[in-house]
Motif scaffolding. Structure first.
Motif, PDB file in Angstrom:
ATOM      1  N   LYS A   8     -43.979 -58.714  53.163  1.00 39.25           N
ATOM      2  CA  LYS A   8     -44.323 -58.589  54.582  1.00 39.25           C
ATOM      3  C   LYS A   8     -44.280 -57.126  54.976  1.00 39.25           C
ATOM      4  O   LYS A   8     -43.691 -56.296  54.278  1.00 39.25           O
ATOM      5  CB  LYS A   8     -43.313 -59.343  55.451  1.00 39.25           C
ATOM      6  N   LYS A   9     -44.870 -56.827  56.125  1.00 34.51           N
ATOM      7  CA  LYS A   9     -44.844 -55.475  56.674  1.00 34.51           C
ATOM      8  C   LYS A   9     -43.393 -55.058  56.911  1.00 34.51           C
ATOM      9  O   LYS A   9     -42.588 -55.839  57.420  1.00 34.51           O
ATOM     10  CB  LYS A   9     -45.626 -55.466  57.991  1.00 34.51           C
ATOM     11  N   GLY A  10     -43.056 -53.838  56.505  1.00 36.27           N
ATOM     12  CA  GLY A  10     -41.697 -53.332  56.696  1.00 36.27           C
ATOM     13  C   GLY A  10     -40.781 -53.528  55.502  1.00 36.27           C
ATOM     14  O   GLY A  10     -39.700 -52.942  55.443  1.00 36.27           O
ATOM     15  N   ARG A  28     -42.118 -48.212  51.410  1.00 33.38           N
ATOM     16  CA  ARG A  28     -42.118 -49.184  52.508  1.00 33.38           C
ATOM     17  C   ARG A  28     -43.540 -49.668  52.769  1.00 33.38           C
ATOM     18  O   ARG A  28     -44.490 -48.892  52.772  1.00 33.38           O
ATOM     19  CB  ARG A  28     -41.545 -48.522  53.762  1.00 33.38           C
ATOM     20  N   VAL A  29     -43.693 -50.973  52.996  1.00 37.69           N
ATOM     21  CA  VAL A  29     -45.004 -51.560  53.262  1.00 37.69           C
ATOM     22  C   VAL A  29     -45.405 -51.263  54.705  1.00 37.69           C
ATOM     23  O   VAL A  29     -44.665 -51.578  55.641  1.00 37.69           O
ATOM     24  CB  VAL A  29     -44.993 -53.094  53.014  1.00 37.69           C
ATOM     25  N   LEU A  30     -46.581 -50.643  54.882  1.00 34.23           N
ATOM     26  CA  LEU A  30     -47.080 -50.309  56.210  1.00 34.23           C
ATOM     27  C   LEU A  30     -47.975 -51.401  56.769  1.00 34.23           C
ATOM     28  O   LEU A  30     -48.015 -51.621  57.980  1.00 34.23           O
ATOM     29  CB  LEU A  30     -47.870 -49.001  56.161  1.00 34.23           C
ATOM     30  N   GLU A  31     -48.706 -52.075  55.881  1.00 31.13           N
ATOM     31  CA  GLU A  31     -49.697 -53.060  56.316  1.00 31.13           C
ATOM     32  C   GLU A  31     -49.948 -54.039  55.181  1.00 31.13           C
ATOM     33  O   GLU A  31     -49.911 -53.666  54.014  1.00 31.13           O
ATOM     34  CB  GLU A  31     -50.991 -52.299  56.623  1.00 31.13           C
ATOM     35  N   VAL A  32     -50.214 -55.309  55.516  1.00 33.60           N
ATOM     36  CA  VAL A  32     -50.542 -56.317  54.507  1.00 33.60           C
ATOM     37  C   VAL A  32     -51.861 -56.974  54.877  1.00 33.60           C
ATOM     38  O   VAL A  32     -52.047 -57.415  56.009  1.00 33.60           O
ATOM     39  CB  VAL A  32     -49.427 -57.391  54.402  1.00 33.60           C
ATOM     40  N   ALA A  39     -51.730 -54.657  49.883  1.00 40.39           N
ATOM     41  CA  ALA A  39     -50.773 -54.048  50.805  1.00 40.39           C
ATOM     42  C   ALA A  39     -50.911 -52.532  50.744  1.00 40.39           C
ATOM     43  O   ALA A  39     -51.249 -51.977  49.698  1.00 40.39           O
ATOM     44  CB  ALA A  39     -49.352 -54.451  50.436  1.00 40.39           C
ATOM     45  N   GLU A  42     -46.339 -46.913  51.892  1.00 36.77           N
ATOM     46  CA  GLU A  42     -46.182 -45.541  52.373  1.00 36.77           C
ATOM     47  C   GLU A  42     -46.060 -44.546  51.214  1.00 36.77           C
ATOM     48  O   GLU A  42     -45.177 -44.668  50.367  1.00 36.77           O
ATOM     49  CB  GLU A  42     -44.920 -45.476  53.242  1.00 36.77           C
TER      50      GLU A  42
END
Length: 109
Positions: A8-10, A28-32, A39, A42
């Motif tokens: 998930k995002k975050g 860290r995931v910025l967008e999915v 995904a 960052e």
């Protein structure tokens, strides 16, 4: 119907495959993108993009930005140890499904 993803995002993720300078690092995931199962992480998979002048970039020119990575190349980082781990789902409080790290059993927020 879209598939349920383990990311998930975050989330903090561990890159398990891809270019050598990105591999075996966390970000860290910025967008999915659920539809394409990708995904944006960052600082990973940086690409150069040629842009015309616009309000965001008045000068235009070449900008570097993150490109999507397929989620099969990402593993969630264990919240306890930071090591890559698989993700499970179990009923938490109030019967709602929560994600947990299979290595430590720790719940993922």
């Amino acid at each position: 119907m879209s598939a349920k993803l383990h990311i998930k995002k975050g989330d903090t993720v561990y890159v398990i495959a891809g270019e050598s300078k990105s591999k075996e690092k966390t970000g860290r995931v910025l967008e999915v993108d659920v539809k394409n199962q990708r995904a944006i992480v960052e600082g990973f998979n940086m690409v150069k993009k040629h842009t015309k002048p616009n309000s965001a970039h008045p000068q235009g020119g070449i900008i570097e930005q993150e490109a999507p990575i397929h989620i099969s190349n990402l593993m969630l980082a264990d919240p306890k140890t930071g090591a890559p781990t698989r993700v499970g789902r179990r009923a938490g409080e109030k019967g709602k499904l929560v994600r947990y790290a299979k290595k430590s059993g720790e719940e993922i927020k």
